[in-house]
Design an enzyme around this catalytic site. Sequence first.
Site, PDB file in Angstrom:
ATOM      1  N   CYS A  73      88.263 -73.374  42.218  1.00  0.00           N
ATOM      2  CA  CYS A  73      88.714 -73.543  43.604  1.00  0.00           C
ATOM      3  C   CYS A  73      88.537 -72.244  44.415  1.00  0.00           C
ATOM      4  O   CYS A  73      87.419 -71.850  44.689  1.00  0.00           O
ATOM      5  CB  CYS A  73      90.156 -74.044  43.627  1.00  0.00           C
ATOM      6  SG  CYS A  73      90.636 -74.783  45.211  1.00  0.00           S
ATOM      7  N   GLU A  96      91.854 -78.602  35.329  1.00  0.00           N
ATOM      8  CA  GLU A  96      93.141 -78.508  34.621  1.00  0.00           C
ATOM      9  C   GLU A  96      94.178 -79.476  35.169  1.00  0.00           C
ATOM     10  O   GLU A  96      95.325 -79.460  34.711  1.00  0.00           O
ATOM     11  CB  GLU A  96      93.684 -77.078  34.750  1.00  0.00           C
ATOM     12  CG  GLU A  96      94.499 -76.785  35.998  1.00  0.00           C
ATOM     13  CD  GLU A  96      93.732 -76.843  37.308  1.00  0.00           C
ATOM     14  OE1 GLU A  96      94.364 -76.975  38.368  1.00  0.00           O
ATOM     15  OE2 GLU A  96      92.486 -76.759  37.282  1.00  0.00           O
ATOM     16  N   HIS A 120      89.474 -79.208  40.243  1.00  0.00           N
ATOM     17  CA  HIS A 120      90.491 -78.723  39.304  1.00  0.00           C
ATOM     18  C   HIS A 120      90.380 -79.422  37.947  1.00  0.00           C
ATOM     19  O   HIS A 120      90.971 -80.490  37.750  1.00  0.00           O
ATOM     20  CB  HIS A 120      91.892 -78.951  39.879  1.00  0.00           C
ATOM     21  CG  HIS A 120      92.239 -78.009  40.974  1.00  0.00           C
ATOM     22  ND1 HIS A 120      92.851 -76.792  40.745  1.00  0.00           N
ATOM     23  CD2 HIS A 120      92.041 -78.085  42.310  1.00  0.00           C
ATOM     24  CE1 HIS A 120      93.023 -76.168  41.901  1.00  0.00           C
ATOM     25  NE2 HIS A 120      92.535 -76.929  42.860  1.00  0.00           N
TER      26      HIS A 120
END
Length: 373
Positions: free
Chosen positions: A258, A345, A343
């Site tokens: 990001c 994660e 993202h």
Amino acid sequence: MSLLERGDKAYLLLADGTIFEGLHFGVKGTALGEVVFTTGMTAYQETLTDPSYYGQLVTQTFPLIGNYGVNQADSESAQSYIGGYIVREWCDAPSNFRMEGNIDEFLKEQNIVGIYNIDTRKLTRIIREVGVMNGMITTEDPFSKKEELLEQIRAYEIKNAIVSVTGTEIRTYCGDETPKYKVALYDFGYKRNIRNELVKRGCEVVVVPAQTTAKELREIAPDGIMLSNGPGDPSENQEIIQNVREIAALGIPIFGICLGHQLLALSQGCVTEKLKYGHRGANQPVIDLASHRTYVTSQNHGYAVVGESLDPEIGEVSHINANDQTCEGIRYKKINAFTVQFHPEAHGGPLDTVYLFDEFISVMEKEKGALCH
């Protein structure tokens, strides 16, 4: 009469003069910010505690929020950084075996002004058609001094975002087993699950402040560097960008997510642009240009790297957004790094791209193996 019908009035005033009248939850008061929307159907607590939302008034497009309550374990940071919260309806009777409270209590604990019982679908359409704009949530009557409030709203800017969310101390985290790798995680406003994904893969994670220099990093001697997510306009952070350029020159494997993706790109000569209404939510399609496979990803960003600004001798765009073809990833040729805009994660899911952490581990393993021979 339910709790949802007897709240005090609250108002959302947009920079274009539009006023939404609703009801108040969270704390009473006034909150200025950039009005954005996120499309996630779940993971509202992860949204509330994502530092990337610093300075923003967050709208949930899903109409019912709070049905499974909140708990400490699912928070992505120690506190919430959002400016205010906007929902259609909040659940005052949540039910889940893990819950420790409801969303109204959470907002009060975090001193956040919230508004509900407004037409979030209409609000989202305005943002999509006109673009992201500033706004104000207030529990005071805005009609008598509308022009004065509009001046405040239009003058609002998100400034010093990274400095406002980064930690000030170095902190180390690891699992129960002896770690195999040491990773320096740059805290630009990092989400805890980035750290968790590294720890579960056998890493000792050293979380370092955003301003940590290349010289200080060498003293830590990491096997890899993680550049985290975070808030604000990436191009405003000129000192950090210069620092990232020096860090990249160390030759240590880098994985950026990001804002980390954007900062590294800027350090290598790319430019960034502000998107009309950004990508926020858990259903963003991303195409891997190498495999031609499309992944569903979680995203939260209002800026993007301009893919055409990347020098092909320095790197290549590895992923693009299937909706608007914006750059979603870069693999570098002259530095040991790869980065993504989305993202992998994402704690609330989807988990389609979590394999990128395994790829990062493989790169560190390869580097360690090369040093041993």
